[in-house]
Design a protein around this motif. Structure first.
Motif, PDB file in Angstrom:
ATOM      1  N   LEU A  17      20.786  -4.941   7.436  1.00 52.69           N
ATOM      2  CA  LEU A  17      19.608  -4.104   7.281  1.00 52.69           C
ATOM      3  C   LEU A  17      20.020  -2.667   6.980  1.00 52.69           C
ATOM      4  CD1 LEU A  17      17.462  -5.380  10.297  1.00 52.69           C
ATOM      5  CD2 LEU A  17      17.143  -5.919   7.881  1.00 52.69           C
ATOM      6  N   HIS A  18      19.193  -1.972   6.204  1.00 58.82           N
ATOM      7  CA  HIS A  18      19.515  -0.584   5.869  1.00 58.82           C
ATOM      8  C   HIS A  18      19.629   0.278   7.118  1.00 58.82           C
ATOM      9  CE1 HIS A  18      18.501  -1.855   1.818  1.00 58.82           C
ATOM     10  NE2 HIS A  18      19.028  -0.735   1.371  1.00 58.82           N
ATOM     11  N   THR A  59      26.683  -0.129   3.010  1.00 57.73           N
ATOM     12  CA  THR A  59      26.585   1.250   2.546  1.00 57.73           C
ATOM     13  C   THR A  59      25.132   1.612   2.263  1.00 57.73           C
ATOM     14  OG1 THR A  59      28.810   1.212   1.587  1.00 57.73           O
ATOM     15  CG2 THR A  59      27.270   2.827   0.691  1.00 57.73           C
ATOM     16  N   THR A  60      24.720   2.789   2.713  1.00 62.58           N
ATOM     17  CA  THR A  60      23.352   3.248   2.459  1.00 62.58           C
ATOM     18  C   THR A  60      23.253   4.021   1.155  1.00 62.58           C
ATOM     19  OG1 THR A  60      23.748   5.250   3.758  1.00 62.58           O
ATOM     20  CG2 THR A  60      22.771   3.378   4.905  1.00 62.58           C
ATOM     21  N   CYS A  61      24.203   4.938   0.917  1.00 61.39           N
ATOM     22  CA  CYS A  61      24.124   5.708  -0.315  1.00 61.39           C
ATOM     23  C   CYS A  61      25.499   6.192  -0.755  1.00 61.39           C
ATOM     24  CB  CYS A  61      23.162   6.893  -0.173  1.00 61.39           C
ATOM     25  SG  CYS A  61      23.668   8.103   1.050  1.00 61.39           S
ATOM     26  N   ILE A  62      25.613   6.454  -2.050  1.00 59.30           N
ATOM     27  CA  ILE A  62      26.832   6.969  -2.655  1.00 59.30           C
ATOM     28  C   ILE A  62      26.466   8.231  -3.420  1.00 59.30           C
ATOM     29  CG2 ILE A  62      28.621   6.556  -4.384  1.00 59.30           C
ATOM     30  CD1 ILE A  62      28.394   3.577  -3.780  1.00 59.30           C
ATOM     31  N   THR A 238      15.633   5.706   4.195  1.00 59.92           N
ATOM     32  CA  THR A 238      14.550   5.259   5.089  1.00 59.92           C
ATOM     33  C   THR A 238      13.233   5.116   4.339  1.00 59.92           C
ATOM     34  OG1 THR A 238      15.608   6.367   6.968  1.00 59.92           O
ATOM     35  CG2 THR A 238      13.272   5.811   7.188  1.00 59.92           C
ATOM     36  N   THR A 239      12.844   6.160   3.608  1.00 58.31           N
ATOM     37  CA  THR A 239      11.541   6.113   2.942  1.00 58.31           C
ATOM     38  C   THR A 239      11.548   5.128   1.772  1.00 58.31           C
ATOM     39  OG1 THR A 239      12.234   8.081   1.678  1.00 58.31           O
ATOM     40  CG2 THR A 239      10.860   8.444   3.612  1.00 58.31           C
ATOM     41  N   LYS A 302      22.807   6.277  16.252  1.00 58.26           N
ATOM     42  CA  LYS A 302      21.901   5.351  15.566  1.00 58.26           C
ATOM     43  C   LYS A 302      20.750   6.085  14.869  1.00 58.26           C
ATOM     44  CE  LYS A 302      22.988   1.644  18.845  1.00 58.26           C
ATOM     45  NZ  LYS A 302      22.468   0.677  19.828  1.00 58.26           N
ATOM     46  N   VAL A 303      21.118   7.068  14.045  1.00 58.34           N
ATOM     47  CA  VAL A 303      20.100   7.911  13.452  1.00 58.34           C
ATOM     48  C   VAL A 303      19.203   7.156  12.475  1.00 58.34           C
ATOM     49  CG1 VAL A 303      21.420  10.032  13.765  1.00 58.34           C
ATOM     50  CG2 VAL A 303      21.682   8.757  11.667  1.00 58.34           C
ATOM     51  N   LEU A 304      19.757   6.183  11.740  1.00 59.01           N
ATOM     52  CA  LEU A 304      18.899   5.428  10.822  1.00 59.01           C
ATOM     53  C   LEU A 304      17.859   4.613  11.584  1.00 59.01           C
ATOM     54  CD1 LEU A 304      21.013   4.060   7.825  1.00 59.01           C
ATOM     55  CD2 LEU A 304      18.929   5.408   7.730  1.00 59.01           C
TER      56      LEU A 304
END
Length: 322
Positions: A17-18, A59-62, A238-239, A302-304
């Motif tokens: 999960l993201h 990975t969430t973002c690059i 998140t959004t 766990k900020v996400l």
């Protein structure tokens, strides 16, 4: 063995999960490509080319910085894994695509509609949008109190929520938030509060007088810029995953396409980016060392998960009343 990687499907790549993904990458002076079903970035050494693997499923973002390029095949695979891709200047700042923050978001017709429909159900009502802005600010304070109470390393450095002066500052801000009758007043209140936090952090780390200036060349300002852009990556993730367009902000300018990213990023900037920026500035850390500290703290706290919870609750806050 390599050929077996070529049969991965998009569903295989979304098993994490993201909100649980651990990695954010900033890379520069390299070429990002797809090879044997994996995403690699290639760097050129004196006598050889070096390949490094990016575990895209976690990975969430690059963020692609100075001197980078990316192949179409790599973008296609990153899109399948739901990874956000952004282009920036050196050190991760600023994020380009005109004068605004803009992400090359892999679009999916299968994203959930529940949250965007609920969000837009109240967003056009000024009073409800103001209430959402206040809820965001209160969640921001509560997260700061939680992190600065539990994180032993931050407490050792003096960022302790039980410190009397800080405790009084947080309590006063919590009391002032519900009193604001317009978003503009809430923004002014938030600016005053953040300025007081900067003063507290500068004194706490013996850095002397501090003025927040995004174009300044001192370490604290550079680290704040860098950490904030990492927070923007998490907020954009998140959004995007929840399917809420970035233009439907509750605090920042409603005419700015990425304003909701700024709103959501504010949830964690004070609690994590701010203290680490001042601590690392005092220690004369490198940008890479500061970035690693931020990523470690994002995972630890766990900020996400926190961002997802707050945004989902905000979206659905009026649903029970219907």
């Amino acid at each position: 063995m390599a050929s077996s990687h070529q049969h991965l499907t998009s569903s295989d790549l979304k098993t994490i999960l993201h909100s649980k993904r651990a990695n954010i990458y900033y890379i520069e002076h390299c070429r990002v490509m797809q090879k044997d079903g994996r995403i690699l970035y290639l760097t050129e050494a004196d006598k050889e080319n070096l390949y490094w693997n990016i575990p895209i499923a976690n990975t969430t973002c690059i963020i692609l910085g100075t001197g980078t390029s990316v192949t179409q095949a790599a973008i296609r695979m990153l899109a399948s894994a739901g990874v956000l891709v952004g282009f920036s200047g050196g050190g991760g700042i600023p994020l380009f695509m005109g004068s605004e923050i803009e992400w090359f978001t892999p679009q999916s017709e299968y994203r959930p509609t529940e949250y965007v429909q609920a969000w837009l159900g109240w967003w056009f009502d000024d009073d409800k949008r103001l209430l959402a802005a206040k809820q965001l600010q209160l969640a921001r304070i509560q997260f700061l109190q939680q992190v600065w109470s539990k994180d032993k390393e931050l407490r050792i450095e003096g960022f302790d929520a039980s410190e009397p002066h800080l405790q009084a500052l947080l309590m006063q801000h919590q009391l002032d938030i519900p009193k604001q009758s317009e978003v503009s007043y809430l923004l002014q209140q938030e600016a005053r509060f953040t300025k007081q936090l900067y003063k507290f952090a500068a004194q706490n780390t013996q850095l002397g007088e501090f003025t927040r200036d995004r174009d300044a060349g001192d370490r604290a300002n550079i680290f704040l810029n860098h950490g904030n852009y990492l927070a923007y990556g998490l907020a954009a993730t998140t959004t995007w995953v929840l399917g809420i367009p970035h233009g439907f902000a509750v605090m920042h300018g409603k005419t700015r396409r990425g304003a909701l990213v700024f709103d959501v990023a504010d949830l964690i900037k004070d609690a994590i980016v701010l203290p680490l920026a001042f601590i690392c500035a005092r220690e004369k850390a490198s940008e890479q060392e500061f970035r690693q500290e931020c990523l470690r703290a994002f995972t630890q706290h766990k900020v996400l998960d926190f961002m997802f919870e707050v945004v989902k609750n905000l979206a659905l806050m009026h649903s029970a009343n219907k």
